[in-house]
Scaffold this motif. Structure first.
Motif, mmCIF file in Angstrom:
data_model
loop_
_atom_site.group_PDB
_atom_site.id
_atom_site.type_symbol
_atom_site.label_atom_id
_atom_site.label_comp_id
_atom_site.label_asym_id
_atom_site.label_seq_id
_atom_site.Cartn_x
_atom_site.Cartn_y
_atom_site.Cartn_z
ATOM 1 N N UNK A 439 39.302 10.324 51.420
ATOM 2 C CA UNK A 439 37.909 9.878 51.467
ATOM 3 C C UNK A 439 37.425 9.790 52.912
ATOM 4 N N UNK A 440 36.132 9.994 53.085
ATOM 5 C CA UNK A 440 35.531 9.918 54.410
ATOM 6 C C UNK A 440 34.635 8.687 54.563
ATOM 7 N N UNK A 441 34.289 8.059 53.440
ATOM 8 C CA UNK A 441 33.405 6.900 53.469
ATOM 9 C C UNK A 441 34.212 5.614 53.268
ATOM 10 N N UNK A 442 33.657 4.526 53.748
ATOM 11 C CA UNK A 442 34.322 3.230 53.601
ATOM 12 C C UNK A 442 33.818 2.504 52.353
ATOM 13 N N UNK A 443 34.644 1.614 51.855
ATOM 14 C CA UNK A 443 34.296 0.735 50.742
ATOM 15 C C UNK A 443 34.296 -0.710 51.235
ATOM 16 N N UNK A 444 33.610 -1.576 50.467
ATOM 17 C CA UNK A 444 33.529 -2.986 50.829
ATOM 18 C C UNK A 444 33.936 -3.848 49.645
ATOM 19 N N UNK A 445 34.732 -4.857 49.939
ATOM 20 C CA UNK A 445 35.145 -5.820 48.910
ATOM 21 C C UNK A 445 35.006 -7.229 49.470
ATOM 22 N N UNK A 446 34.383 -8.106 48.693
ATOM 23 C CA UNK A 446 34.320 -9.521 49.043
ATOM 24 C C UNK A 446 35.267 -10.249 48.108
ATOM 25 N N UNK A 447 36.157 -11.041 48.675
ATOM 26 C CA UNK A 447 37.235 -11.653 47.903
ATOM 27 C C UNK A 447 37.390 -13.130 48.267
ATOM 28 N N UNK A 448 37.490 -13.974 47.247
ATOM 29 C CA UNK A 448 37.808 -15.396 47.450
ATOM 30 C C UNK A 448 39.050 -15.701 46.649
ATOM 31 N N UNK A 449 40.110 -16.076 47.322
ATOM 32 C CA UNK A 449 41.350 -16.439 46.639
ATOM 33 C C UNK A 449 41.584 -17.936 46.833
ATOM 34 N N UNK A 450 41.599 -18.672 45.729
ATOM 35 C CA UNK A 450 41.718 -20.134 45.748
ATOM 36 C C UNK A 450 43.093 -20.497 45.228
ATOM 37 N N UNK A 451 43.869 -21.165 46.050
ATOM 38 C CA UNK A 451 45.214 -21.544 45.639
ATOM 39 C C UNK A 451 45.462 -23.026 45.804
ATOM 40 N N UNK A 452 46.102 -23.619 44.800
ATOM 41 C CA UNK A 452 46.551 -25.012 44.916
ATOM 42 C C UNK A 452 48.071 -24.971 45.070
ATOM 43 N N UNK A 453 48.547 -25.491 46.201
ATOM 44 C CA UNK A 453 49.963 -25.429 46.544
ATOM 45 C C UNK A 453 50.570 -26.815 46.448
ATOM 46 N N UNK A 454 51.732 -26.905 45.810
ATOM 47 C CA UNK A 454 52.366 -28.208 45.612
ATOM 48 C C UNK A 454 53.862 -28.129 45.895
#
Length: 454
Positions: A439-454
Motif C-alpha cells: 500500500x502507498x496510503x496511510x490508515x488511521x486508527x483511534x484506540x482506547x484500551x482500558x485495563x484494571x490491574x490487580x
C-alpha cells in the motif's frame, strides 16, 4: 532465679502487645513488619536486663535474691512460665522467618477496548465499537529458593500462555530461568510506550517468549543475558497445538509459497529451533535527574519443518535510552535475515489467531519519546504522554515500506491503566495492512484500551 524472673517478666510484658500468630490466617506485610520490630525489641530488652544483673555487686545480688526469693511452690511455676515464654519467642522467630518467604501471589487484569478505524467503513459509520479485550491471571513468588513467574490470557478468540518459567538466584547478580521465558533482545522491557508496541513486535523481535533456558546478570553498571531456546512457546513445527496462530507474540510458523495470499494458513511449515540469544547493555547514572543505557543484541538459530532443517536465521540490534527528569528517549536499529531452502514469497508468522506474511529480510528503525507527569485529578495520579515511531525498510521482495506512528497518552488511576492511542500507519498489522503489503496510503486508527490491574 532473679535473672529468670526478670527475663520472664520482660517477655511477658512484651508479648502482651504482640498479635496472635500461629493461627490459620495469612500474615500481612504490616503485621509482619510489626512482629519483626517487637521481636527485636524483646531481644534487646532481655539483653539489657541480663547486663544489669551481671553488673550488680555480688552482695547486692545476694541480698536482692534473698529479699525477693519466692516460696518453693511459686518458684517452679515461674520457671516453667519463663521457659514457656522463651519457647513462644522462639516459635515467633520461626514464624517470622517463614513469613519472609512470600507465598505465590496471584494478580491479573481485565481489559476492554474502544476502536475507531477510518479504513473500515461500517465501523466508521457506526462511530466505532466497544469490545471485550482480555482477562489475564498472573502468578509470581517464591517457594524455598525456587522462583515462579507465569501469565495466562483469555481472549474472545483464543487463550494462551504469555510466559511460564521457574528460576533460581545463583548469586546476588546471576539468575537462571527455565521455561517459556522472554527472549533478551533490544530495549527492555519494551521498545515502545504505546499499547501497539513498535513494528519490531510484529516480526517477533519485541516482547517475544520462547521455550528454553536463560541466564541473567544484573549489577549497577551492566546487564548481560545469554539464552538457549529449543523451540517457540508452542513446541515448534511438529507441536500438537490446535492452531499455530494462537499465541501472544509473533513467531515464524511457515514459508509463504508462490500463489498463496498474505493471510493464508501456511502449507509449508517452518519454525525456530535450537536458537541462541545474547544481549548486553552498559548503564550510566549521570546525576540525580538523568541516566542512560546503550546496548547490543544478537540472535541466531535454525529453521525446521518438523522433520528436517529448512534454513537458518539471524537478527541483530543496537539500542539505547536516555532518561532526563520526567522525559524518556528511546531508539533502536534492528535487522533480521531468514535464509530458507525453499523458493518463497516471504515468511509466515502467527499470533492473535491469524497469520501474516513478513519479508525474509528487512531493517527496522524506531524512535520514541515520552513525558511522565504526576497529577491529582480525582483518582488520576499520572499522565504519560508519548510518541512512538517505527519504520521498516529494505524488505526482500517487497518495495513499499512499513511505517507506524502512535501519538498517545497513558492514564494511571488506582488499578486502572488506560491507553489513548492515535495510530497512523501504512502496511502495518492491526491498522489495515500487512508487513508485506504494498500500500502507498496511510490508515488511521483511534484506540482506547482500558485495563484494571490487580
Amino acid at each position: 532465679m532473679v535473672k529468670l524472673t526478670l527475663v520472664a517478666a520482660a517477655v511477658a510484658a512484651s508479648l502482651t502487645v504482640l498479635p496472635a500468630y500461629g493461627q490459620d490466617e495469612t500474615t500481612t506485610e504490616q503485621e509482619l513488619k510489626m512482629l519483626l520490630e517487637q521481636v527485636e525489641a524483646l531481644k534487646q530488652r532481655i539483653v539489657d536486663l541480663e547486663k544489669k544483673i551481671a553488673d550488680k555487686p555480688a552482695a547486692q545480688t545476694q541480698v536482692s535474691a534473698q529479699a525477693s526469693e519466692p516460696s518453693e511452690d511459686i518458684a517452679p511455676r515461674r520457671q516453667v512460665k519463663g521457659q514457656a515464654l522463651a519457647a513462644r519467642v522462639e516459635r515467633l522467630e520461626e514464624d517470622v522467618q517463614e513469613a519472609k518467604n512470600d507465598p505465590i501471589r496471584i494478580g491479573g487484569a481485565v481489559r476492554t477496548q474502544y476502536v475507531w478505524e477510518d479504513y473500515n467503513d461500517p465501523l466508521k459509520d457506526r462511530g466505532g465499537d466497544f469490545d471485550f479485550d482480555l482477562v489475564r491471571i498472573d502468578y509470581s513468588g517464591q517457594i524455598g529458593d525456587v522462583i515462579l513467574s507465569a501469565q495466562y490470557r483469555w481472549f474472545q478468540y483464543m487463550d494462551v500462555v504469555q510466559h511460564a518459567w521457574v528460576g533460581y538466584n545463583f548469586t546476588e547478580n546471576w539468575q537462571g530461568q527455565l521455561g517459556v521465558t522472554k527472549v533478551p533482545f533490544g530495549n527492555t522491557p519494551y521498545n515502545s510506550n504505546s499499547y501497539f508496541f513498535s513494528s519490531n513486535f510484529y516480526v517477533g523481535l519485541e516482547d517475544d517468549h520462547d521455550l528454553g533456558a536463560k541466564m541473567r546478570y544484573r549489577d549497577e553498571n551492566w546487564d548481560f543475558d545469554v539464552a538457549f531456546f529449543k523451540s517457540d512457546e508452542l513446541g515448534g513445527a511438529d507441536s500438537l497445538a490446535s492452531s499455530k496462530a494462537d499465541r501472544y507474540a509473533y513467531d515464524a510458523v511457515g514459508v509463504r509459497l508462490t500463489g498463496e495470499g498474505l493471510y493464508d494458513t501456511p502449507v509449508a511449515l517452518a519454525a525456530e529451533t535450537n536458537s541462541w540469544a545474547l544481549r548486553g547493555a552498559r548503564k550510566w547514572t549521570i546525576n540525580d535527574y538523568s541516566s542512560a543505557e546503550l546496548g547490543a543484541s544478537l540472535q541466531w538459530g535454525d529453521m525446521n519443518d518438523g522433520v528436517d532443517t529448512v534454513g537458518d536465521r539471524t537478527a541483530w540490534a543496537v539500542h539505547g535510552l536516555y532518561n532526563y527528569d520526567q522525559w524518556t528517549f528511546m531508539g533502536q536499529v534492528t535487522e533480521y535475515d531468514y535464509n530458507l531452502d525453499l523458493a518463497n514469497q516471504g515468511l509466515v508468522v502467527g499470533a492473535y489467531a491469524y497469520y501474516d506474511t513478513i519479508p525474509t529480510k528487512a531493517r527496522l528503525y524506531s524512535a520514541n519519546i515520552a513525558y511522565s507527569m504526576p497529577v491529582k485529578i480525582g483518582p488520576i495520579t499520572n499522565l504519560t504522554f508519548y510518541n512512538d515511531f517505527s519504520l521498516m525498510t529494505d524488505k526482500r521482495l517487497y518495495d513499499e515500506e512499513t511505517l507506524m506512528n502512535v501519538l498517545g497518552v497513558a492514564v494511571s488511576a488506582g488499578g486502572l491503566y488506560t491507553y489513548f492511542d492515535w495510530v497512523t500507519a501504512r502496511n502495518q498489522p492491526f491498522v489495515g495492512g500487512s508487513m508485506s503489503g504494498e500500500a502507498k496510503d496511510t490508515n488511521t486508527r483511534f484506540n482506547i484500551n482500558i485495563g484494571y490491574y490487580f
